[in-house]
Motif scaffolding. Structure first.
Motif, PDB file in Angstrom:
ATOM      1  N   PHE A 181       0.836  -1.216   0.000  1.00 39.01           N
ATOM      2  CA  PHE A 181       0.000   0.000   0.000  1.00 39.01           C
ATOM      3  C   PHE A 181       0.867   1.261   0.000  1.00 39.01           C
ATOM      4  O   PHE A 181       1.798   1.379   0.801  1.00 39.01           O
ATOM      5  CB  PHE A 181      -0.841  -0.061   1.269  1.00 39.01           C
ATOM      6  N   MET A 182       0.553   2.197  -0.900  1.00 39.07           N
ATOM      7  CA  MET A 182       1.280   3.476  -0.956  1.00 39.07           C
ATOM      8  C   MET A 182       0.480   4.503  -0.159  1.00 39.07           C
ATOM      9  O   MET A 182      -0.472   5.108  -0.666  1.00 39.07           O
ATOM     10  CB  MET A 182       1.439   3.911  -2.415  1.00 39.07           C
ATOM     11  N   VAL A 195     -11.008   2.203  -3.523  1.00 40.06           N
ATOM     12  CA  VAL A 195      -9.547   2.206  -3.365  1.00 40.06           C
ATOM     13  C   VAL A 195      -9.027   0.818  -3.698  1.00 40.06           C
ATOM     14  O   VAL A 195      -9.635  -0.194  -3.323  1.00 40.06           O
ATOM     15  CB  VAL A 195      -9.142   2.587  -1.923  1.00 40.06           C
ATOM     16  N   ASP A 196      -7.879   0.773  -4.402  1.00 41.98           N
ATOM     17  CA  ASP A 196      -7.379  -0.509  -4.942  1.00 41.98           C
ATOM     18  C   ASP A 196      -5.866  -0.603  -4.793  1.00 41.98           C
ATOM     19  O   ASP A 196      -5.131   0.210  -5.346  1.00 41.98           O
ATOM     20  CB  ASP A 196      -7.768  -0.570  -6.426  1.00 41.98           C
ATOM     21  N   GLY A 197      -5.431  -1.618  -4.065  1.00 44.86           N
ATOM     22  CA  GLY A 197      -4.006  -1.935  -4.007  1.00 44.86           C
ATOM     23  C   GLY A 197      -3.458  -1.967  -2.595  1.00 44.86           C
ATOM     24  O   GLY A 197      -3.466  -0.964  -1.900  1.00 44.86           O
ATOM     25  N   GLY A 198      -3.033  -3.144  -2.166  1.00 49.91           N
ATOM     26  CA  GLY A 198      -2.394  -3.260  -0.860  1.00 49.91           C
ATOM     27  C   GLY A 198      -3.319  -3.055   0.325  1.00 49.91           C
ATOM     28  O   GLY A 198      -2.870  -2.731   1.425  1.00 49.91           O
ATOM     29  N   ILE A 199      -4.634  -3.251   0.084  1.00 43.71           N
ATOM     30  CA  ILE A 199      -5.595  -3.044   1.178  1.00 43.71           C
ATOM     31  C   ILE A 199      -5.575  -4.246   2.134  1.00 43.71           C
ATOM     32  O   ILE A 199      -5.668  -5.396   1.710  1.00 43.71           O
ATOM     33  CB  ILE A 199      -7.017  -2.804   0.622  1.00 43.71           C
ATOM     34  N   VAL A 233     -15.677   2.011  -1.103  1.00 41.30           N
ATOM     35  CA  VAL A 233     -15.503   0.615  -1.528  1.00 41.30           C
ATOM     36  C   VAL A 233     -14.020   0.259  -1.476  1.00 41.30           C
ATOM     37  O   VAL A 233     -13.185   1.029  -1.940  1.00 41.30           O
ATOM     38  CB  VAL A 233     -16.002   0.402  -2.982  1.00 41.30           C
ATOM     39  N   LEU A 234     -13.707  -0.900  -0.937  1.00 35.06           N
ATOM     40  CA  LEU A 234     -12.325  -1.390  -0.905  1.00 35.06           C
ATOM     41  C   LEU A 234     -12.196  -2.576  -1.848  1.00 35.06           C
ATOM     42  O   LEU A 234     -12.954  -3.545  -1.729  1.00 35.06           O
ATOM     43  CB  LEU A 234     -11.950  -1.877   0.495  1.00 35.06           C
ATOM     44  N   VAL A 235     -11.216  -2.504  -2.744  1.00 38.78           N
ATOM     45  CA  VAL A 235     -10.818  -3.689  -3.508  1.00 38.78           C
ATOM     46  C   VAL A 235      -9.828  -4.448  -2.634  1.00 38.78           C
ATOM     47  O   VAL A 235      -8.986  -3.841  -1.977  1.00 38.78           O
ATOM     48  CB  VAL A 235     -10.135  -3.276  -4.834  1.00 38.78           C
TER      49      VAL A 235
END
Ligand code: DX5
Ligand code: ZN
Length: 222
Positions: free
Chosen positions: A149-150, A175-179, A192-194
């Protein structure tokens, strides 16, 4: 208190058992199915295309949330819309005429979404916000699941939320990536979380993994 909606990314699922995996996340409380489409040009990886979406449509009770990481998405959106994509999200960097593509997505009966790479400023998508139902904020460089996650990208969520408010337009922010349940706490203003690895490779059952992500929303937003 509102909870996050969860869109598990099937990129981290067992591809030999996709229908079963979708049934399992549906049963476990997922809200959408996130489908990562990569072309080996816009991103350095190849995944799946519209035929897979077409096959999944009849076996999924959940909306198919298609994230197109492909150059010239205008060439393919008709295929994705016909295949049954609920949402078609394009990258602002991938096309010369994002407005035309977003309008075409809506005219084909899918919901238009817009996203941007971490290196792209939030302001790059502002001209197109009136045309979208969904904004996707990338918190990794698109291309692969399982990246870190960045955290600095989280500030874009507030910038986009403020601009949506200023223009009086309603759109969901994903939000998408490293969640993970931990990083999700840093994106309270998202809807919404991917989640790829945090659902399919969490080491707990899908229901528990999804519950932990939903519960990461701790702030009550108005
Ligand atoms: C990255 C994809 C993501 C990714 C998420 O290019 O858009 O959807 O698969 O995977 P995790 O949640 O494992 O970072
Ligand atoms: Zn994605």
């Amino acid at each position: 208190m509102a909870k996050f909606m969860i869109a598990p990314s099937i990129l981290s699922a067992d591809f030999s058992r996709l229908a079963e995996e979708i049934a399992a996340i549906t049963e476990a409380g997922a809200d959408w199915v996130h489908v990562d489409v990569m072309d080996g040009h816009f991103v350095p990886n190849l995944t799946i295309g519209a035929p897979v979406v077409k096959s999944l449509k009849p076996v999924s009770k959940l909306p198919l949330d298609c994230h197109l990481m492909i150059e010239e998405p205008e060439k393919y959106i008709e295929d994705f819309a016909k295949a049954g994509a609920s949402t078609i999200t394009i990258h602002v960097e991938a096309t010369r005429d994002a407005a035309a593509v977003l309008k075409k997505i809506r005219s084909l009966g899918s919901k238009p979404g817009l996203t941007l790479k971490p290196a792209t400023p939030a302001s790059a998508i502002f001209p197109y916000l009136p045309l979208v139902d969904l904004v996707l904020v990338m918190t990794v460089n698109p291309g692969f699941s399982g990246q870190s996650f960045m955290a600095e990208q989280a500030t874009k969520i507030a910038e986009i939320r403020a601009e949506l408010k200023r223009i009086e337009h309603t759109a969901l922010i994903e939000v998408d990536g490293g969640i993970t349940p931990e990083t999700a706490r840093q994106v309270q203003d998202a809807d919404v979380l991917v989640a790829g690895n945090a659902v399919f490779k969490a080491g707990v059952d899908y229901r528990e993994a999804i519950r932990r992500l939903k519960d990461a929303k701790t702030e009550s937003l108005t």
